[in-house]
Design an enzyme around this catalytic site. Structure first.
Site, PDB file in Angstrom:
ATOM      1  N   LYS A   1     -38.172 -15.901  18.437  1.00 46.41           N
ATOM      2  CA  LYS A   1     -37.397 -15.993  17.193  1.00 46.41           C
ATOM      3  C   LYS A   1     -35.943 -16.381  17.510  1.00 46.41           C
ATOM      4  O   LYS A   1     -35.349 -17.218  16.831  1.00 46.41           O
ATOM      5  CB  LYS A   1     -37.420 -14.650  16.450  1.00 46.41           C
ATOM      6  CG  LYS A   1     -38.782 -14.311  15.850  1.00 46.41           C
ATOM      7  CD  LYS A   1     -38.836 -12.867  15.336  1.00 46.41           C
ATOM      8  CE  LYS A   1     -40.266 -12.486  14.955  1.00 46.41           C
ATOM      9  NZ  LYS A   1     -40.421 -11.080  14.571  1.00 46.41           N
TER      10      LYS A   1
ATOM     11  N   ASP B   1     -36.985 -10.328   6.520  1.00 49.59           N
ATOM     12  CA  ASP B   1     -38.424 -10.103   6.728  1.00 49.59           C
ATOM     13  C   ASP B   1     -39.118  -9.813   5.399  1.00 49.59           C
ATOM     14  O   ASP B   1     -40.346  -9.824   5.323  1.00 49.59           O
ATOM     15  CB  ASP B   1     -38.659  -8.925   7.687  1.00 49.59           C
ATOM     16  CG  ASP B   1     -38.998  -9.387   9.100  1.00 49.59           C
ATOM     17  OD1 ASP B   1     -39.360 -10.577   9.261  1.00 49.59           O
ATOM     18  OD2 ASP B   1     -38.910  -8.559  10.024  1.00 49.59           O
TER      19      ASP B   1
ATOM     20  N   GLN C   1     -37.790  -5.307  14.678  1.00 49.37           N
ATOM     21  CA  GLN C   1     -39.075  -5.707  15.266  1.00 49.37           C
ATOM     22  C   GLN C   1     -40.040  -4.522  15.316  1.00 49.37           C
ATOM     23  O   GLN C   1     -39.699  -3.452  15.810  1.00 49.37           O
ATOM     24  CB  GLN C   1     -38.839  -6.278  16.679  1.00 49.37           C
ATOM     25  CG  GLN C   1     -40.090  -6.770  17.369  1.00 49.37           C
ATOM     26  CD  GLN C   1     -40.720  -7.972  16.651  1.00 49.37           C
ATOM     27  OE1 GLN C   1     -40.029  -8.859  16.168  1.00 49.37           O
ATOM     28  NE2 GLN C   1     -42.043  -7.996  16.578  1.00 49.37           N
TER      29      GLN C   1
END
Ligand code: NAD
Length: 289
Positions: free
Chosen positions: A53, A120, A97
């Site tokens: 990412k 997200d 994460q």
């Protein structure tokens, strides 16, 4: 081989070019989008995911402002780090994460991310807006599925779409995205799950089947209407390390009209849509929506 292969790699590459051009245009206005990935502990797979990412971010001309915290980090210390990033004007988007080490509350951490930076799309405000038909940040994987379908020229408006899997990460938000009142949505969606009776009776009448079950062999050729489009979100790993999806690709490819491979289908779209959301966040934060 019957079906057209939907090339997720090529579609993702074209999307990344579009995003990089948008980032370059923002830079002229003095805006550089920044993505902060919060990574707690030493999970090797998480390090790989966050690394990819961050590299994608930098390649697109954005800043990557990752935070690495030790495995023994307390919930309070994690929240303090998220608060710091929430307050940092250089940070447009924040991702935490998953999975977090077991002693940490993942949902509480997700909810700590400021809604304006929740790229997200997993917090309650993002989920609520998606449910209301007014999404700001849709979760990256389902958004990637929607963009894949659109860019591959698969019309979903009015189509019967069957989604297998009701997770908060993929199936459920995808159902919301594809039922929105807009041209690249407007689908009639059936959301199937582990308690669905006679799964095949649903998939066999679908124009589009999206499989996000996390279970090999979930979709076989006998379950697919000839000519239907099949999107395989699943990622499974064979003993020799090769990746494969939830769909029996070798047989379904003979029946379907179009199909995504694994790897090279949905996977490349996920990071790309995270970049898309980060640019969107930066635009909003600078009043450029
Ligand atoms: P999950 O385990 O949270 O959810 C799976 C869902 O599938 C559940 O709702 C369950 O009810 C349903 N399900 C499982 N077996 C079923 C069956 N036999 N019949 C009907 N429903 C069934 O998983 P998830 O996080 O949604 O991920 C799903 C898959 O997608 C996994 O393989 C994951 O690795 C993959 N994934 C890929 C990407 C990507 O970027 N390509 C991103 C996220 C997840």
């Amino acid at each position: 081989m019957g079906a057209r292969i939907i090339d997720g790699k090529a579609i993702a590459a074209a999307q990344r070019e579009r995003i990089a051009a948008e980032v370059a245009a923002l830079a002229v206005q003095g805006v550089v989008p920044g993505l902060a990935a919060v990574l707690v502990g030493d999970d090797p797979a998480s390090h790989v995911y966050v690394g990819s990412k961050e590299r994608a971010c930098e390649k697109a001309g954005m800043r990557s402002l990752g935070a690495r915290l030790p495995a023994e980090t307390t919930q309070d210390a994690l929240h303090a780090e998220i608060d710091r990033l929430n307050a940092d004007a250089a940070v447009s988007g924040i991702i935490v994460q998953m999975p977090l080490p077991q002693h940490l509350d993942e949902r509480a951490a997700q909810e700590r991310v400021a809604p304006a930076k929740d790229v997200d799309g997993l917090g309650p405000v993002a989920a609520g807006r998606l449910l209301r038909g007014d999404p700001l940040f849709a979760p990256a994987t389902p958004l990637g599925c929607q963009v894949l379908l659109r860019e591959a020229g698969v019309a979903v408006s009015g189509a019967d779409v069957v989604i297998i899997g009701r997770s908060q990460l993929v199936g459920r938000p995808l159902a919301m995205l594809l039922t929105a009142k807009q041209d690249d949505a407007n689908a009639t969606v059936t959301l199937c799950h582990t308690a669905t009776r006679d799964l095949a009776s649903h998939t066999r009448r679908a124009d589009v089947v999206v499989v996000a079950a996390g279970r090999p062999h979930t979709l076989t050729a006998a379950m697919v209407k000839p000519g239907a489009t099949v999107i395989d979100v699943g990622i499974n790993r064979a003993e020799d390390g090769t990746l494969f999806g939830d769909v029996d690709f070798a047989e379904v490819v003979e029946v379907a009209g179009a199909i995504t491979p694994v790897p090279g289908g949905v996977g490349p779209m996920t990071v790309t849509m995270l970049l898309h959301n980060t640019v969107l966040a930066a635009r909003h934060q600078h009043g450029l929506a």
